[in-house]
Design a protein around this motif. Structure first.
Motif, PDB file in Angstrom:
ATOM      1  N   SER A 148       0.807  -1.219   0.000  1.00 50.80           N
ATOM      2  CA  SER A 148       0.000   0.000   0.000  1.00 50.80           C
ATOM      3  C   SER A 148       0.844   1.274   0.000  1.00 50.80           C
ATOM      4  CB  SER A 148      -0.926   0.013   1.216  1.00 50.80           C
ATOM      5  OG  SER A 148      -0.155   0.019   2.415  1.00 50.80           O
ATOM      6  N   GLY A 149       2.163   1.114  -0.038  1.00 53.93           N
ATOM      7  CA  GLY A 149       3.030   2.283  -0.082  1.00 53.93           C
ATOM      8  C   GLY A 149       3.786   2.559   1.199  1.00 53.93           C
ATOM      9  N   ALA A 150       3.518   1.799   2.248  1.00 61.23           N
ATOM     10  CA  ALA A 150       4.232   1.972   3.516  1.00 61.23           C
ATOM     11  C   ALA A 150       4.929   0.662   3.886  1.00 61.23           C
ATOM     12  CB  ALA A 150       3.271   2.383   4.624  1.00 61.23           C
ATOM     13  N   PRO A 151       6.207   0.731   4.248  1.00 63.58           N
ATOM     14  CA  PRO A 151       7.059   1.925   4.274  1.00 63.58           C
ATOM     15  C   PRO A 151       7.383   2.430   2.870  1.00 63.58           C
ATOM     16  CG  PRO A 151       8.384  -0.026   4.656  1.00 63.58           C
ATOM     17  CD  PRO A 151       6.952  -0.485   4.634  1.00 63.58           C
ATOM     18  N   SER A 152       7.890   3.653   2.793  1.00 66.16           N
ATOM     19  CA  SER A 152       8.213   4.250   1.499  1.00 66.16           C
ATOM     20  C   SER A 152       9.120   3.339   0.690  1.00 66.16           C
ATOM     21  CB  SER A 152       8.919   5.594   1.716  1.00 66.16           C
ATOM     22  OG  SER A 152       9.522   6.043   0.513  1.00 66.16           O
ATOM     23  N   MET A 153       8.808   3.214  -0.593  1.00 66.97           N
ATOM     24  CA  MET A 153       9.629   2.357  -1.457  1.00 66.97           C
ATOM     25  C   MET A 153      11.058   2.883  -1.564  1.00 66.97           C
ATOM     26  SD  MET A 153       7.940   3.277  -5.167  1.00 66.97           S
ATOM     27  CE  MET A 153       6.353   3.841  -4.567  1.00 66.97           C
ATOM     28  N   LEU A 154      11.270   4.157  -1.247  1.00 65.94           N
ATOM     29  CA  LEU A 154      12.618   4.706  -1.278  1.00 65.94           C
ATOM     30  C   LEU A 154      13.481   4.174  -0.147  1.00 65.94           C
ATOM     31  CD1 LEU A 154      10.912   6.746  -3.036  1.00 65.94           C
ATOM     32  CD2 LEU A 154      12.541   8.495  -2.297  1.00 65.94           C
ATOM     33  N   THR A 155      12.854   3.621   0.885  1.00 63.46           N
ATOM     34  CA  THR A 155      13.598   3.151   2.056  1.00 63.46           C
ATOM     35  C   THR A 155      13.777   1.638   2.104  1.00 63.46           C
ATOM     36  OG1 THR A 155      11.638   2.901   3.487  1.00 63.46           O
ATOM     37  CG2 THR A 155      12.658   5.098   3.363  1.00 63.46           C
ATOM     38  N   VAL A 156      13.093   0.899   1.242  1.00 63.34           N
ATOM     39  CA  VAL A 156      13.191  -0.564   1.214  1.00 63.34           C
ATOM     40  C   VAL A 156      14.142  -0.954   0.084  1.00 63.34           C
ATOM     41  CG1 VAL A 156      11.927  -2.744   1.021  1.00 63.34           C
ATOM     42  CG2 VAL A 156      10.804  -0.740   2.033  1.00 63.34           C
ATOM     43  N   PRO A 157      15.318  -1.502   0.390  1.00 65.14           N
ATOM     44  CA  PRO A 157      16.322  -1.765  -0.657  1.00 65.14           C
ATOM     45  C   PRO A 157      15.788  -2.551  -1.853  1.00 65.14           C
ATOM     46  CG  PRO A 157      17.301  -2.052   1.511  1.00 65.14           C
ATOM     47  CD  PRO A 157      15.834  -1.825   1.744  1.00 65.14           C
ATOM     48  N   LEU A 158      15.012  -3.604  -1.595  1.00 62.63           N
ATOM     49  CA  LEU A 158      14.476  -4.407  -2.696  1.00 62.63           C
ATOM     50  C   LEU A 158      13.578  -3.568  -3.603  1.00 62.63           C
ATOM     51  CD1 LEU A 158      13.907  -7.116  -4.136  1.00 62.63           C
ATOM     52  CD2 LEU A 158      12.054  -7.495  -2.493  1.00 62.63           C
ATOM     53  N   LEU A 159      12.730  -2.743  -3.004  1.00 60.30           N
ATOM     54  CA  LEU A 159      11.774  -1.966  -3.788  1.00 60.30           C
ATOM     55  C   LEU A 159      12.456  -0.838  -4.551  1.00 60.30           C
ATOM     56  CD1 LEU A 159       8.650  -1.817  -1.455  1.00 60.30           C
ATOM     57  CD2 LEU A 159       9.437  -3.629  -3.011  1.00 60.30           C
ATOM     58  N   TRP A 160      13.392  -0.163  -3.908  1.00 62.42           N
ATOM     59  CA  TRP A 160      14.098   0.906  -4.620  1.00 62.42           C
ATOM     60  C   TRP A 160      14.903   0.339  -5.786  1.00 62.42           C
ATOM     61  CZ3 TRP A 160      13.397   5.464  -5.933  1.00 62.42           C
ATOM     62  CH2 TRP A 160      14.422   6.299  -6.386  1.00 62.42           C
ATOM     63  N   ALA A 161      15.460  -0.863  -5.614  1.00 62.47           N
ATOM     64  CA  ALA A 161      16.175  -1.516  -6.713  1.00 62.47           C
ATOM     65  C   ALA A 161      15.229  -1.805  -7.876  1.00 62.47           C
ATOM     66  CB  ALA A 161      16.828  -2.813  -6.230  1.00 62.47           C
ATOM     67  N   GLN A 162      13.983  -2.192  -7.566  1.00 63.39           N
ATOM     68  CA  GLN A 162      12.984  -2.427  -8.609  1.00 63.39           C
ATOM     69  C   GLN A 162      12.643  -1.125  -9.341  1.00 63.39           C
ATOM     70  OE1 GLN A 162      11.150  -5.457  -9.560  1.00 63.39           O
ATOM     71  NE2 GLN A 162      12.980  -6.316  -8.612  1.00 63.39           N
ATOM     72  N   VAL A 163      12.478  -0.051  -8.587  1.00 65.82           N
ATOM     73  CA  VAL A 163      12.195   1.252  -9.196  1.00 65.82           C
ATOM     74  C   VAL A 163      13.307   1.640 -10.162  1.00 65.82           C
ATOM     75  CG1 VAL A 163      11.927   3.727  -8.763  1.00 65.82           C
ATOM     76  CG2 VAL A 163      10.781   2.086  -7.261  1.00 65.82           C
ATOM     77  N   MET A 164      14.535   1.489  -9.712  1.00 70.48           N
ATOM     78  CA  MET A 164      15.675   1.904 -10.520  1.00 70.48           C
ATOM     79  C   MET A 164      15.886   0.980 -11.730  1.00 70.48           C
ATOM     80  SD  MET A 164      16.810   4.677  -9.213  1.00 70.48           S
ATOM     81  CE  MET A 164      18.510   4.903  -9.742  1.00 70.48           C
ATOM     82  N   GLN A 165      15.593  -0.290 -11.575  1.00 69.78           N
ATOM     83  CA  GLN A 165      15.795  -1.224 -12.683  1.00 69.78           C
ATOM     84  C   GLN A 165      14.754  -1.027 -13.784  1.00 69.78           C
ATOM     85  OE1 GLN A 165      15.972  -5.374 -11.605  1.00 69.78           O
ATOM     86  NE2 GLN A 165      16.236  -6.055 -13.724  1.00 69.78           N
ATOM     87  N   TRP A 166      13.501  -0.808 -13.393  1.00 67.20           N
ATOM     88  CA  TRP A 166      12.433  -0.793 -14.381  1.00 67.20           C
ATOM     89  C   TRP A 166      11.866   0.602 -14.656  1.00 67.20           C
ATOM     90  CZ3 TRP A 166      13.196  -5.036 -16.686  1.00 67.20           C
ATOM     91  CH2 TRP A 166      13.499  -6.211 -15.981  1.00 67.20           C
ATOM     92  N   PHE A 167      11.446   1.332 -13.613  1.00 69.78           N
ATOM     93  CA  PHE A 167      10.812   2.622 -13.878  1.00 69.78           C
ATOM     94  C   PHE A 167      11.802   3.646 -14.423  1.00 69.78           C
ATOM     95  CE2 PHE A 167       9.347   6.896 -12.820  1.00 69.78           C
ATOM     96  CZ  PHE A 167       8.204   6.913 -13.607  1.00 69.78           C
ATOM     97  N   LEU A 168      13.011   3.674 -13.895  1.00 68.95           N
ATOM     98  CA  LEU A 168      14.004   4.629 -14.391  1.00 68.95           C
ATOM     99  C   LEU A 168      14.254   4.428 -15.883  1.00 68.95           C
ATOM    100  CD1 LEU A 168      17.184   5.984 -12.778  1.00 68.95           C
ATOM    101  CD2 LEU A 168      17.393   4.825 -14.984  1.00 68.95           C
ATOM    102  N   THR A 169      14.356   3.185 -16.320  1.00 68.81           N
ATOM    103  CA  THR A 169      14.602   2.937 -17.746  1.00 68.81           C
ATOM    104  C   THR A 169      13.403   3.361 -18.585  1.00 68.81           C
ATOM    105  OG1 THR A 169      13.867   0.626 -17.544  1.00 68.81           O
ATOM    106  CG2 THR A 169      16.215   1.054 -17.299  1.00 68.81           C
TER     107      THR A 169
END
Length: 263
Positions: free
Chosen positions: A156-177
């Motif tokens: 649901s968005g908590a904790p922030s995806m910026l603070t969860v290593p697995l989730l931030w890695a997903q953001v950077m791998q897929w959304f950034l591209t």
């Protein structure tokens, strides 16, 4: 690195029968992409067919992450297409359009997009056509492309995806591209948690946040009261204590200004 996982999971979708697929959706095993504990909770990333990227899009609509309902819709449609003999590319595209923001969320989203003038800016009678004849003008995506579950429940968005290593890695791998591949589009994040991630990625890429049209409430049914006020359907004096009207007024004002500049 491949820019999607569809080819990896297409053979599994072809091999599973319908009941086996539904069981996988409820408890991913063959469709489990990654799993990691964080602060006493288990974070799982599961595969679903949200890989297709429309690089010709004028507008990008960004949710948090597909929930289990959207995961089911995409996988069932992808499996249907593959078993009917369609190519992986066609199956991937069809599944993405069919399942993106499906269910009641789509009705709320269309009302808000039309309400703030996105349809008018695109020259459309209604943004409802972005799911039909005008699908080529939009890219639907999520900050977390593939479904995320926390202890088996929708993230649901908590904790922030910026603070969860697995989730931030997903953001950077897929959304950034994805963001980097859409240099001429504007980006519409849904809700403050998604906005936080999208603006962080824009900063990583050196993109102007003027291209991020932030301010829309998330279109989930749980946000019905905020959506009603945002669209002027509910009076301020009728709001419950759960709603911060000043925040919504400020968000609407900022969004109106950005859309006017874009249009």
């Amino acid at each position: 690195m491949a820019n999607n996982l569809f080819s990896m999971y297409a053979p599994i979708l072809r091999d599973l029968n319908h009941s086996e697929l539904l069981a996988e959706i409820e408890k991913p095993a063959k469709l489990l992409v990654a799993s990691e504990p964080f602060r006493g909770r288990r974070f799982d990333v599961a595969y679903s067919a949200f890989d297709h990227v429309n690089t010709d899009a004028d507008v990008v609509i960004i949710g948090l992450t597909p929930g289990r309902q959207q995961m089911r819709n995409a996988l069932v449609e992808a499996q249907r297409c593959l078993k009917a003999g369609q190519s992986e590319e066609d199956a991937m595209k069809a599944a993405k359009i069919f399942a993106s923001f499906s269910g009641p969320m789509r009705t709320n989203l269309i009302a808000m997009l039309d309400g703030v003038g996105v349809g008018k800016a695109l020259g459309l009678a209604s943004t409802a056509s972005l799911w039909a004849k005008d699908a080529g003008r939009v890219h639907f995506t999520s900050a977390l492309r593939y479904p995320v579950f926390v202890d088996g429940e929708n993230f649901s968005g908590a904790p922030s995806m910026l603070t969860v290593p697995l989730l931030w890695a997903q953001v950077m791998q897929w959304f950034l591209t994805e963001m980097a591949a859409l240099p001429n589009a504007v980006f519409i994040p849904l809700g403050p948690k998604v906005t936080e991630a999208v603006e962080a990625v824009a900063k990583e890429l050196g993109l102007s946040t003027e291209r991020v049209l932030s301010g829309l409430p998330h279109p989930s049914g749980a946000n019905a009261e905020r959506i009603s006020f945002f669209l002027g359907r509910k009076r301020r004096e009728d709001l419950s204590s759960k709603v911060d009207p000043e925040r919504l007024i400020a968000a609407r004002s900022s969004l109106d200004a950005k859309i006017a500049a874009w249009a």
